[in-house]
Design an enzyme around this catalytic site. Sequence first.
Site, mmCIF file in Angstrom:
data_model
loop_
_atom_site.group_PDB
_atom_site.id
_atom_site.type_symbol
_atom_site.label_atom_id
_atom_site.label_comp_id
_atom_site.label_asym_id
_atom_site.label_seq_id
_atom_site.Cartn_x
_atom_site.Cartn_y
_atom_site.Cartn_z
ATOM 1 N N ASP A 1 68.583 49.924 88.336
ATOM 2 C CA ASP A 1 68.791 49.304 87.026
ATOM 3 C C ASP A 1 69.551 48.002 87.243
ATOM 4 O OD1 ASP A 1 69.355 48.633 84.425
ATOM 5 O OD2 ASP A 1 70.734 50.293 84.067
ATOM 6 N N ASP B 1 70.940 45.053 85.375
ATOM 7 C CA ASP B 1 71.241 44.632 84.011
ATOM 8 C C ASP B 1 71.763 43.199 84.036
ATOM 9 O OD1 ASP B 1 72.305 44.344 81.419
ATOM 10 O OD2 ASP B 1 72.621 46.519 81.286
ATOM 11 N N ASP C 1 73.221 49.057 88.750
ATOM 12 C CA ASP C 1 74.110 50.054 88.190
ATOM 13 C C ASP C 1 73.976 51.300 89.060
ATOM 14 O OD1 ASP C 1 75.371 52.047 86.811
ATOM 15 O OD2 ASP C 1 74.632 51.421 84.851
#
Length: 243
Positions: A21, A23, A188
């Site tokens: 992930d 972000d 993450d």
Amino acid sequence: MALYEHPSRRAGWIKSELAFDVDAKDLPVKPCGCGEGGVCEKCLEEARRVVMLFSDVLSSDLGLRDLRFSYSGRGFHLRVLDEPVSRLEQNERAQVVSYVTGGVIPTDLSLALGYSRVFREFAARTLERLPEERLREVFPRAAAKIQQKKEEVLQALRRGRMEEMRTLGEKGERLLEFLARLNSSWVDGRVTVDVKRILRLPSTLHSGVSMKCMYIKDIESFSLDQAVPKFVREGGNGGLGKA
Ligand SMILES: [Zn+2]
């Protein structure tokens, strides 16, 4: 996505995809002026590039083939669906993540191959983008010297001439540790390592932004226009439905 023997109780975990992930609001080094929690086209573009680099390492170094991208509304998800990976336990996942992100300093710094190469390339990339103010925050006394030697250090990292890092003395080691820490925060980590974490499902709307979470067929040519609901509606992409 996780598969269970007893899905209603989320018990008897069988396997789950490995997910990265990235972000845009949490990038450890931002290419823009966005403050904490902010997102703009520049940092989204940086998130897209980073997720592509991870997929390069996953396919070229680890031989993984079933890689899927999606746009999360705030960044990008990369999901690895290759069967052997889906059965990895948490600590094995953590090792994959460290390898792919360059999040751990390889033990043998003189080796110019494999693990070392991925680490070196990401460390160089991170250092290249690191603003001098950040260096000053972390290395109040050594920042000027590091900044002055930055080109040499970048060259040393890229060419695998780790012994040249010694021009920085013991600061070289601390700089590497710092870069490794930053590298590991491009993703993450909780999402990647947690075998039961559920990612936002594509085709739902991210609550904070008016863009679609969606699968991406071709990450290289993906542009944000494709994620704007208006476009989705007008483009008649039936599978995604209305925003
Ligand atoms: Zn930004």
